[in-house]
Design a protein around this motif. Structure first.
Motif, PDB file in Angstrom:
ATOM      1  N   HIS A 152       0.814  -1.216   0.000  1.00  0.00           N
ATOM      2  CA  HIS A 152       0.000   0.000   0.000  1.00  0.00           C
ATOM      3  C   HIS A 152       0.846   1.265   0.000  1.00  0.00           C
ATOM      4  CE1 HIS A 152       0.587   0.560   4.364  1.00  0.00           C
ATOM      5  NE2 HIS A 152       0.451  -0.746   4.447  1.00  0.00           N
ATOM      6  N   PHE A 196     -13.816  -5.271  -7.243  1.00  0.00           N
ATOM      7  CA  PHE A 196     -14.536  -5.473  -5.991  1.00  0.00           C
ATOM      8  C   PHE A 196     -15.990  -5.799  -6.331  1.00  0.00           C
ATOM      9  CE2 PHE A 196     -11.389  -1.997  -4.948  1.00  0.00           C
ATOM     10  CZ  PHE A 196     -10.404  -2.889  -4.551  1.00  0.00           C
ATOM     11  N   MET A 243     -19.004  -3.436  -5.251  1.00  0.00           N
ATOM     12  CA  MET A 243     -19.022  -2.014  -5.595  1.00  0.00           C
ATOM     13  C   MET A 243     -19.363  -1.837  -7.070  1.00  0.00           C
ATOM     14  SD  MET A 243     -15.603  -0.569  -3.806  1.00  0.00           S
ATOM     15  CE  MET A 243     -15.015  -1.190  -2.243  1.00  0.00           C
ATOM     16  N   ARG A 300     -17.431   3.085  -8.248  1.00  0.00           N
ATOM     17  CA  ARG A 300     -16.853   2.967  -6.905  1.00  0.00           C
ATOM     18  C   ARG A 300     -15.541   2.185  -6.955  1.00  0.00           C
ATOM     19  NH1 ARG A 300     -19.184   5.452  -2.500  1.00  0.00           N
ATOM     20  NH2 ARG A 300     -17.657   4.076  -1.535  1.00  0.00           N
ATOM     21  N   PHE A 327     -11.913   3.846  -5.722  1.00  0.00           N
ATOM     22  CA  PHE A 327     -11.310   3.301  -4.498  1.00  0.00           C
ATOM     23  C   PHE A 327      -9.908   3.858  -4.200  1.00  0.00           C
ATOM     24  CE2 PHE A 327      -9.125   0.197  -1.874  1.00  0.00           C
ATOM     25  CZ  PHE A 327     -10.078  -0.111  -0.917  1.00  0.00           C
ATOM     26  N   GLY A 328      -9.033   3.775  -5.188  1.00  0.00           N
ATOM     27  CA  GLY A 328      -7.660   4.218  -4.976  1.00  0.00           C
ATOM     28  C   GLY A 328      -7.582   5.704  -4.659  1.00  0.00           C
ATOM     29  N   GLU A 368      -9.964   7.434  -3.140  1.00  0.00           N
ATOM     30  CA  GLU A 368     -10.450   7.601  -1.771  1.00  0.00           C
ATOM     31  C   GLU A 368      -9.338   7.304  -0.772  1.00  0.00           C
ATOM     32  OE1 GLU A 368     -13.802   4.989  -1.663  1.00  0.00           O
ATOM     33  OE2 GLU A 368     -15.010   6.310  -2.936  1.00  0.00           O
ATOM     34  N   MET A 369      -8.519   6.295  -1.078  1.00  0.00           N
ATOM     35  CA  MET A 369      -7.415   5.942  -0.192  1.00  0.00           C
ATOM     36  C   MET A 369      -6.403   7.072  -0.101  1.00  0.00           C
ATOM     37  SD  MET A 369      -8.070   3.132   1.066  1.00  0.00           S
ATOM     38  CE  MET A 369      -9.836   3.157   0.851  1.00  0.00           C
ATOM     39  N   ARG A 370      -6.383   7.935  -1.120  1.00  0.00           N
ATOM     40  CA  ARG A 370      -5.438   9.049  -1.127  1.00  0.00           C
ATOM     41  C   ARG A 370      -6.067  10.326  -0.587  1.00  0.00           C
ATOM     42  NH1 ARG A 370      -3.861   5.310  -4.340  1.00  0.00           N
ATOM     43  NH2 ARG A 370      -1.745   5.095  -5.152  1.00  0.00           N
ATOM     44  N   ARG A 375      -9.104   1.474 -13.091  1.00  0.00           N
ATOM     45  CA  ARG A 375      -8.914   1.540 -11.644  1.00  0.00           C
ATOM     46  C   ARG A 375      -7.435   1.668 -11.287  1.00  0.00           C
ATOM     47  NH1 ARG A 375     -10.621  -3.553  -7.981  1.00  0.00           N
ATOM     48  NH2 ARG A 375      -8.819  -4.425  -9.058  1.00  0.00           N
ATOM     49  N   ALA A 376      -6.599   0.952 -12.067  1.00  0.00           N
ATOM     50  CA  ALA A 376      -5.166   1.006 -11.789  1.00  0.00           C
ATOM     51  C   ALA A 376      -4.569   2.338 -12.234  1.00  0.00           C
ATOM     52  CB  ALA A 376      -4.453  -0.149 -12.481  1.00  0.00           C
ATOM     53  N   VAL A 401      -5.205   6.481 -10.389  1.00  0.00           N
ATOM     54  CA  VAL A 401      -4.420   7.054  -9.293  1.00  0.00           C
ATOM     55  C   VAL A 401      -3.070   7.575  -9.777  1.00  0.00           C
ATOM     56  CG1 VAL A 401      -5.534   5.636  -7.542  1.00  0.00           C
ATOM     57  CG2 VAL A 401      -3.470   4.801  -8.655  1.00  0.00           C
TER      58      VAL A 401
END
Ligand SMILES: Nc1ncnc2c1ncn2[C@@H]1O[C@H](COP(=O)(O)OP(=O)(O)OP(=O)(O)O)[C@@H](O)[C@H]1O
Ligand SMILES: [Mg+2]
Lengths: 266, 370
Positions: free
Chosen positions: B89, B103, B106, B110, B114-115, B117-119, B162-163, B166
């Motif tokens: 991570h 996921f 989701m 969503r 995800f990535g 939101e993690m940031r 998704r990858a 970010v």
């Protein structure tokens, strides 16, 4: 998907089989509306007297609430223990996890009556007989194996790559667990909840050894009542039991539907 | 062994532009060496393929780069940062799995968010970037669907979005196309390459499909049994394979054994074959790409200095639509030569003596030591 078409004779056979299996249960409903003094079928008159008798029977009511609270607490504790345990066993594969799993699930293989006797002996020597927390512990012995099995299977079916994807997207381990692992386990958690609740709510064999005059559960009280008198009160209690059970089964059924929506296409 | 040393020197000193570096990276499971002292230097914006047969350690290497598998030895750095001990991570890498690993609970949007939101990126910016990313992979219409309501190709593109959304420092792809049908695979190949160039992201692409590696990548790392066999551009690897393994794994080859006589020629059943490789006397092997071979049965082929010739007997002919395959017996061996179909060909019968010819520079020769 292809529709399964059952032939008519087969349909009739299945219906008869179901009726045969369910007849005793179904009989309880008319009997609970009996106006008679004694348990008989068919009743000679109809009334709601046994429901009002149940409503004013403080022993039954308190036994019901004991059973309900007991089942709720046992279910919550089972999940609190089994979710991390399943994670440790399936995901972390910590040393000795295989042994732990077998130990936890061993009670499933033992005759319940033997388990009950063993618990009686242990509890008698440490003063846990006829105590509420004693009951909680005894029920946990029975529910934990179910919870652990169901949760381990559901976690095993969840794609671990999803958790890895989450962590590579920047999620810390706890966040991965909360946002990805736990939601993927939801169907398993719902099923385990229902199962634990039912097993605890219905448990008689072990509980019989551990209850006393001051503390009793609904199934045990029902058992005691039948031994003393043969009035249709037991029928109305049974209806109550069936309704609670059905409600829980419905949740399980819903969760099976959930499983289908969650499981990935292969 | 000499081979390995050379790559090590190259990776640690040469190539100052290298962005992602693997230095002596290895992985052992018990006493099994899945990856053995791997050295690799990848430049910024480069698309590099890890190519090799099943079980050669490609996925293990990729997962070590991502931090999902701890290394047993060596160092992994990106830019000036040593990432060897950094958990996944904290690595800032975009990963696309063979199974896509979306996921399931989701929606597409969503998943992509995800990535971000993690940031801890503000909601408004998340929404905007998710939209952009989905538009890039042409999935803006499907943002509210669940992964299970998507086709394989669509899931694959969500995984890519998704990858990439970010803006990771490295993009890692593990056989992202292997679950798609042939037509879609072709499409996605171009699309991934286009997006990769457009974003300019350093990418490692794992595949066991040589066509994928040749057609998409700037450089190819050919792996075998946890070791690097060759690192080079697609043309290098195809035209100048370093080992017989590379020659036969990348592209198709015919293979004949003979004896090197020490002056650059190889004797195969009486015919003398020349090659650019200076081989020591002893047993040797030559390989040729089937479509570089010309088949002549008229007996009128001209002898030329820069052409190797070998005589054999036609065993049978296979018509494959675009090409015709000539199965030719040479001594005990049977080789296949290939020619484009032209429509009005007079084909020889089985049993006809034929002459195979190909240019000396198309001859790949290897000594027994290789
Ligand atoms: N957890 C593990 N424990 C033991 N051996 C492993 C483990 N993971 C991988 N291996 C072994 O390491 C070797 C390399 O595996 P890897 O998954 O990297 O292969 P690969 O090149 O990706 O192959 P494929 O093309 O089939 O995906 C294999 O022989 C595999 O059996
Ligand atoms: Mg692999």
């Amino acid at each position: 998907m292809e529709m399964h078409r059952t032939s008519l004779p087969m349909g009739i056979l299945v219906t008869l089989l179901f009726l045969f299996l369910l007849a005793p249960v179904l009989l309880v409903f008319p009997i609970s509306f009996s106006g008679d003094q004694i348990l008989a079928f068919p009743p000679s008159s109809w009334s709601l007297r046994w429901y009002s008798a149940l409503a004013s029977n403080t022993v039954m009511i308190s036994a019901f609430s004991t059973s309900f609270v007991l089942a709720a607490i046992v279910t919550a504790l089972s999940l609190l223990i089994a979710v991390p345990a399943a994670y440790a066993i399936v995901r972390l594969k910590t040393a000795g996890s295989e042994f732990l799993f077998n130990l936890f699930t061993a009670p499933l293989l033992l005759p319940t009556i033997v388990l009950g006797l063993a618990i009686l002996i242990v509890f008698a020597s440490i003063g846990l007989l006829a105590t509420f927390h004693g009951l909680v512990i005894a029920h946990l012995v029975v529910t934990l194996p179910y919870a652990l099995r169901v949760l381990a299977v559901s976690l095993g079916a969840a794609n671990m790559a999803c958790e890895e994807a989450a962590s590579s997207l920047g999620a810390k381990p706890l966040t991965v667990f909360r946002r990805v692992t736990l939601p993927m386990m939801t169907p398993g958690i719902v099923a385990a909840t229902a199962l634990c609740f039912l097993v605890s709510f219905d448990e008689v064999v072990i509980t019989l050894f551990l209850t006393g005059p001051r503390l009793t559960t609904l199934p045990v009280e029902l058992f005691n009542h039948v031994e003393r008198r043969a009035d249709p009160l037991v029928a109305s209690v049974s209806v109550l039991l069936i309704i609670v059970t059905l409600a829980v089964v419905l949740i399980v059924d819903r969760s099976m539907g959930l499983t289908k929506t969650f499981v990935e296409k292969k | 062994m000499m081979h390995q040393k050379n790559f090590a020197a190259e990776a640690s000193q040469g190539d100052p532009d290298a962005y992602l570096r693997l230095e002596g990276v290895s992985k052992t499971y018990g006493d099994f060496e899945a990856v053995r002292s791997l050295d690799l230097a990848i430049g910024k914006g480069e698309l590099v393929a890890l190519l090799g047969p099943s079980g050669c350690g490609k996925t293990t290497t990729l997962r070590m780069i991502a931090g999902l598998v701890p290394t047993s030895g060596g160092r992994i750095t990106v830019g000036e940062t040593d990432l060897t001990a950094v958990p996944p991570h904290g690595r800032d890498m975009g990963l696309v799995f063979q199974s896509y690993a979306l996921f399931p609970h989701m929606t597409v949007a969503r998943n992509v968010a995800f990535g971000l939101e993690m940031r801890s990126i503000p909601r408004g910016e998340i929404d905007r970037r998710v939209k952009e990313a989905l538009a890039m992979v042409q999935l803006d219409k499907l943002a509210e669907r669940r992964p299970r309501e998507l086709s394989g190709g669509q899931q694959q593109r969500v995984a890519l979005a998704r990858a990439l959304v970010v803006k990771p420092s490295i993009l890692l792809l593990d056989e992202p196309l292997s679950n798609l049908d042939a037509k879609l695979r072709d499409e996605m190949r171009t699309q991934i390459r286009d997006i990769q160039q457009q974003v300019g992201i350093t990418t490692v692409f794992v595949t066991h499909d040589q066509v994928e590696a040749l057609s998409m990548c700037d450089r190819i790392v050919v792996m075998r049994n946890g070791r690097v066999e060759q690192i080079g551009t697609p043309v290098d690897v195809y035209e100048r394979p370093a080992t017989p393994f590379v020659a036969s794994f990348v592209g198709r080859t015919i293979r004949l054994s003979g004896t090197a006589n020490g002056d650059g020629a190889i004797d195969i059943g009486g015919d003398v074959i020349r090659s650019a490789a200076g081989l020591a006397p002893g047993p040797a092997e030559i390989m040729v790409r089937p479509h570089r071979i010309e088949v002549d049965w008229t007996g009128q082929a001209k002898t030329k200095d820069d052409v190797n010739r070998l005589s054999g007997v036609l065993c049978r002919i296979t018509f494959v639509g675009d090409v015709i395959q000539y199965h030719v017996g040479i001594g005990d061996a049977e080789v296949i030569a290939e020619a484009s179909t032209t429509g009005n060909q007079q084909l020889p019968a089985a049993g006809t003596p034929v002459t195979l010819s190909w240019r000396v520079e198309d001859t790949m020769a290897f000594g027994s030591g290789q």
